[in-house]
Write a protein that holds these residues in place. Structure first.
Motif, mmCIF file in Angstrom:
data_model
loop_
_atom_site.group_PDB
_atom_site.id
_atom_site.type_symbol
_atom_site.label_atom_id
_atom_site.label_comp_id
_atom_site.label_asym_id
_atom_site.label_seq_id
_atom_site.Cartn_x
_atom_site.Cartn_y
_atom_site.Cartn_z
ATOM 1 N N ASN A 115 31.064 68.854 12.214
ATOM 2 C CA ASN A 115 30.734 70.190 11.526
ATOM 3 C C ASN A 115 31.179 70.502 10.083
ATOM 4 N N THR A 135 25.792 73.378 10.965
ATOM 5 C CA THR A 135 26.397 74.756 9.923
ATOM 6 C C THR A 135 27.616 75.327 11.053
ATOM 7 N N ASP A 136 27.122 76.447 11.369
ATOM 8 C CA ASP A 136 28.067 77.205 12.551
ATOM 9 C C ASP A 136 27.531 76.677 14.007
ATOM 10 N N LYS A 137 26.318 75.809 13.800
ATOM 11 C CA LYS A 137 26.010 75.217 15.145
ATOM 12 C C LYS A 137 25.180 73.960 14.685
ATOM 13 N N THR A 157 33.252 72.220 8.587
ATOM 14 C CA THR A 157 35.049 72.290 8.421
ATOM 15 C C THR A 157 35.649 71.093 8.716
ATOM 16 N N ASN A 215 27.550 68.981 21.652
ATOM 17 C CA ASN A 215 28.824 69.767 21.240
ATOM 18 C C ASN A 215 29.949 68.772 20.893
ATOM 19 N N ASP A 272 27.171 74.088 2.050
ATOM 20 C CA ASP A 272 27.984 74.072 3.127
ATOM 21 C C ASP A 272 27.647 73.834 4.560
ATOM 22 N N ALA A 273 26.851 72.806 4.551
ATOM 23 C CA ALA A 273 26.389 72.139 5.668
ATOM 24 C C ALA A 273 26.552 70.683 5.731
#
Length: 240
Positions: A202, A136-138, A204, A195, A178-179
């Motif tokens: 990710n 997601t955001d991570k 986006t 990372n 949105d994942a």
């Protein structure tokens, strides 16, 4: 909720055969769209590991084809049903692959991670060291933490076809919109960092099937540039 899926596999730098098998597909059901994904890694160093991984993928695909429509026709799906179906399927596959190996005089086996995403829930089963992640955001590992702390011995060394007493790990939860959900063999994650996976996969960056495939292949190539010795496989699902 809608889904886009993609995946790729590569023989890698060293091995003469690709012992990985995978499949990922969107399914239309009376309960709306769903996604089934599976990644299997034929056990390294064992003869014909690709046969074991392909057999398990085939067996699960048959479940999707024949059993899932019966479950979704009732417009009700339960964790207990999925868990029991998949555990029975793994036990049957384990017995079949083990018996074939004994007939041939050699051992073959495979690890497994399989995932079903419905409109609101996710179900995952894991045997061995293939992995599932949520981005997601991570980036979050779905299938590792419990395995690392499991009191049952040799969980990470288990393989379908080579372990008499299997302990499939089962996970369930809610699907996040949105994942990105990603399944991979260990060859995909040996020499790249989390990372780096997040930077490429990710949500986006994974906005259409073409971008998803290109980003997955980019990480596969990065693995090969860093001299990864194993087969390399990844399947991904983007939720909208």
């Amino acid at each position: 909720m809608d889904f886009i899926v993609s995946g790729a596999t590569d023989i890698g730098n060293v091995k003469k055969t690709n012992q990985d098998s995978y499949n990922v597909k969107v399914i239309s059901t009376p309960m709306g769209k769903m996604v089934f994904a599976i990644v299997c890694d034929g056990m390294g160093g064992l003869s014909m590991g690709e046969l074991a991984s392909a057999t398990v993928v085939h067996d699960f695909n048959q479940w999707v084809l024949n059993r899932l429509p019966l479950i979704t026709a009732e417009k009700k799906i339960s964790e207990r049903t999925i868990r029991e179906d998949w555990e029975n399927l793994i036990i049957a596959s384990n017995e079949k692959i083990s018996a074939f190996g004994k007939q041939q005089g050699f051992a073959i086996g495979t690890t497994l991670t399989a995932m079903l995403l419905t409109q609101d829930s996710l179900y995952i089963v894991n045997v061995g060291d293939t992995r599932a992640y949520q981005l997601t955001d991570k980036i979050v590992k779905i299938t590792e933490e419990e395995a690392e702390t499991d009191t049952r011995r040799a969980v990470l060394l288990q393989g379908i076809g080579v372990t008499p007493h299997l302990y499939p790990q089962f996970f369930s939860g809610s699907v996040v919109k949105d994942a990105v959900y990603m399944l991979c063999t260990d060859g995909f994650r040996h020499v790249v960092k989390e990372n780096e996976i997040f930077a490429a996969l990710n949500p986006t960056k994974m906005v259409n099937a073409a971008d998803m495939t290109a980003n997955i292949k980019g990480l596969i190539n990065l693995n090969k540039q860093r001299q990864e010795r194993d087969n390399i496989t990844c399947a991904a699902i983007r939720t909208f």
